[in-house]
Design a protein around this motif. Sequence first.
Motif, PDB file in Angstrom:
ATOM      1  N   TRP A 467      14.824  35.409  25.640  1.00 18.70           N
ATOM      2  CA  TRP A 467      15.079  36.411  24.612  1.00 18.70           C
ATOM      3  C   TRP A 467      13.797  36.768  23.860  1.00 18.70           C
ATOM      4  CZ3 TRP A 467      17.047  40.237  22.218  1.00 18.70           C
ATOM      5  CH2 TRP A 467      18.335  40.664  22.550  1.00 18.70           C
ATOM      6  N   SER A 484      22.098  45.759  17.970  1.00 24.09           N
ATOM      7  CA  SER A 484      23.406  45.197  18.338  1.00 24.09           C
ATOM      8  C   SER A 484      23.305  44.256  19.539  1.00 24.09           C
ATOM      9  CB  SER A 484      24.389  46.326  18.645  1.00 24.09           C
ATOM     10  OG  SER A 484      23.886  47.150  19.693  1.00 24.09           O
ATOM     11  N   ASP A 485      22.199  44.365  20.302  1.00 25.47           N
ATOM     12  CA  ASP A 485      22.029  43.480  21.458  1.00 25.47           C
ATOM     13  C   ASP A 485      21.722  42.041  21.038  1.00 25.47           C
ATOM     14  OD1 ASP A 485      22.399  45.607  23.174  1.00 25.47           O
ATOM     15  OD2 ASP A 485      20.260  46.107  23.241  1.00 25.47           O
ATOM     16  N   SER A 487      22.693  38.914  19.339  1.00 21.71           N
ATOM     17  CA  SER A 487      23.937  38.303  18.865  1.00 21.71           C
ATOM     18  C   SER A 487      23.654  37.304  17.748  1.00 21.71           C
ATOM     19  CB  SER A 487      24.633  37.592  20.024  1.00 21.71           C
ATOM     20  OG  SER A 487      23.818  36.527  20.502  1.00 21.71           O
ATOM     21  N   SER A 488      24.722  36.789  17.171  1.00 20.41           N
ATOM     22  CA  SER A 488      24.598  35.722  16.181  1.00 20.41           C
ATOM     23  C   SER A 488      24.124  34.440  16.854  1.00 20.41           C
ATOM     24  CB  SER A 488      25.951  35.485  15.499  1.00 20.41           C
ATOM     25  OG  SER A 488      25.962  34.258  14.795  1.00 20.41           O
ATOM     26  N   HIS A 489      23.442  33.604  16.086  1.00 20.56           N
ATOM     27  CA  HIS A 489      22.939  32.359  16.666  1.00 20.56           C
ATOM     28  C   HIS A 489      24.072  31.408  17.030  1.00 20.56           C
ATOM     29  CE1 HIS A 489      23.741  30.881  12.633  1.00 20.56           C
ATOM     30  NE2 HIS A 489      23.442  29.651  12.998  1.00 20.56           N
ATOM     31  N   GLU A 491      26.749  32.482  18.710  1.00 17.82           N
ATOM     32  CA  GLU A 491      27.425  33.029  19.882  1.00 17.82           C
ATOM     33  C   GLU A 491      26.651  32.818  21.180  1.00 17.82           C
ATOM     34  OE1 GLU A 491      28.063  37.103  18.973  1.00 17.82           O
ATOM     35  OE2 GLU A 491      29.399  36.711  17.269  1.00 17.82           O
ATOM     36  N   CYS A 492      25.356  32.513  21.088  1.00 20.19           N
ATOM     37  CA  CYS A 492      24.578  32.302  22.306  1.00 20.19           C
ATOM     38  C   CYS A 492      24.917  30.940  22.902  1.00 20.19           C
ATOM     39  CB  CYS A 492      23.082  32.409  22.018  1.00 20.19           C
ATOM     40  SG  CYS A 492      22.429  31.090  20.980  1.00 20.19           S
ATOM     41  N   LYS A 496      26.751  27.863  20.948  1.00 15.38           N
ATOM     42  CA  LYS A 496      28.061  27.325  21.342  1.00 15.38           C
ATOM     43  C   LYS A 496      27.976  25.824  21.607  1.00 15.38           C
ATOM     44  CE  LYS A 496      29.762  31.665  23.287  1.00 15.38           C
ATOM     45  NZ  LYS A 496      30.159  32.410  24.504  1.00 15.38           N
ATOM     46  N   HIS A 524      17.057  34.358  15.615  1.00 12.90           N
ATOM     47  CA  HIS A 524      17.989  35.470  15.833  1.00 12.90           C
ATOM     48  C   HIS A 524      17.834  36.539  14.752  1.00 12.90           C
ATOM     49  CE1 HIS A 524      20.837  34.244  19.122  1.00 12.90           C
ATOM     50  NE2 HIS A 524      20.153  33.114  18.956  1.00 12.90           N
ATOM     51  N   LYS A 528      16.501  40.390  15.445  1.00 10.83           N
ATOM     52  CA  LYS A 528      17.267  41.588  15.078  1.00 10.83           C
ATOM     53  C   LYS A 528      16.406  42.524  14.227  1.00 10.83           C
ATOM     54  CE  LYS A 528      21.667  41.253  14.255  1.00 10.83           C
ATOM     55  NZ  LYS A 528      22.286  42.248  15.173  1.00 10.83           N
TER      56      LYS A 528
END
Length: 568
Positions: A467, A484-485, A487-489, A491-492, A496, A524, A528
């Motif tokens: 990334w 928008s590409d 994501s939240s830290h 959700e990666c 998770k 993240h 963004k």
Amino acid sequence: MFSLKPKADVNLLFTRGTNLNASGRFLQTLQFNHFTSQDQENLREIYKELQRMTTKMNEIFSNYLEEISPDGQNHISVEEIDQYLKQFFLADRNDEYVDHTVNFFNLFRKHHYEAGKLIVVFNQLSFFITTHILHNFGLKPNKAFSYMKTLSSAFNIDQQLLIETLTEKVIENVVSEISSLMDVNAKIMYMKDLVFSLDQQAIEIQTSTSATEELAASIADIARTSSNISEKTTQSVQYATNSKNAIEQALNDIFKTGDTFTSIVHSFDQLQKHVKDIENVVTIINEIADQTNLLALNASIEAARAGEHGKGFSIVAQEVRKLAENTVAALSTVSNNVDSLISYSTNVAQSISDTSQIINAASSEARDTLPLLTNIVDTIQQINQDVANTAAITEQQSAAIDEVSDKMNKILHLQDDIRVYSSNTSHDIHLLGKEINRFRNDVITNNHTYLSSNTLLHLSKADHILWKWKVYNMFLGLEKLQPSDVSSHKECRLGKWYFSDKAKERFGHLPSYEQLDYYHEKVHLYAKEAVLEYTNGNVDKAEHYLKEIEAASEKVLFYLNDLIEQIQ
């Protein structure tokens, strides 16, 4: 109805399910092999009946491991083998069993045993135990059949665990190597800085080239001006030399004039002496006239006294008296003229004296000036030489600057070529990175195996590097990203894993685990912001966030590597 010659029912082979408590992948394994609590009891009964054979089983296992060892030595102790076999027969099939069994199988992985040969070892051991089951329970065929079915399922389960463990290690190694490869490949992301630097250098070289051309033109003008100055200076030297000669001639004439004036002053001194002598003679004559006049007066008196006899003498006396008076009158005029002559000669003598002093002073100063004139002429000649040298040097510099300007243009063209090569290299590196990532995803997707925390961390590490690399490539125009590409830290893949109960339970007490989330979130957030600013055309702000990403990323990788070390 019991049969003396039992055989496996086809339907039994496809029976699935279990009544044991397990979780995740191991529960599926138990269900697939239809392993139940009855099978656990069967294994305990088998072990009880074959307890006297445990030493022999250990020996078989140990001998086989020594034979298939890559270096010909068995690195797994008898105690470890004995512990595994006891667990195989006596332990409940649950998550704790998986942990102990996998720890034992990791010894195979650690010492590089081949999976295929290990399967043979387990099959041989299964065959040995099966023969003893038939020997001990041959008169009870149904019991023997049940035991053999249990033994087969148990070995199938452990072999599946073995294959998954070894496969997981292969996947882990592949992921680890891919992560390392991506890390190395991502280091080449600094091609962005190289390309930007080349662009900046190209601008600076263009500016320098223009400045060099202007400098060359200026130096050429200076060279021409210096040549003109040299020519003028040569003329000035000639003029100065001629002027010096003329001044020397004039000074010589002045010196002669001074000498002449000195002679004139001396002559006037003689003239004044002669005028003085005339004045003295006039004085004497005047006195004689006065005496003559007095004598004439006395003669007139005596003639009058003589009467008739003195008339002739009286006439002479009168004439003498008139002559004396005329003489006095004439002498008076002469005296006045002499006085005027004396006054005039005195003034002229004074003027000539003053002029002589001025000429002498001027002559003295002129004599002092002659060396200065000589020095001035010499200096002008030296200046002429220096100007001539400067003109020659300037012409050489002009030629050198022209050569530099030509080389700068060549460098500029070379810079353009390097820029193209760098851009092509960046593009190819980007494609290589995408291909590496595709291979990594294929390895994970096409190998349906359980991913350990170690493997997940290596994958997360690769995701993280990927990334960050995408953001870098965005600056090169190789990636199209939108805010928008990002994501939240949470959700990666890393997020998770981090917030999973298993990770919290296993790593929650470690400082690296606690610190990881803070910097992971920063990466993240900064990513963004970088994409947002770049999309809005604020490249400088995007560059700032890119540096922030790099700083936070180093911390993330540091803590990930520390956790990986903790796991290993």
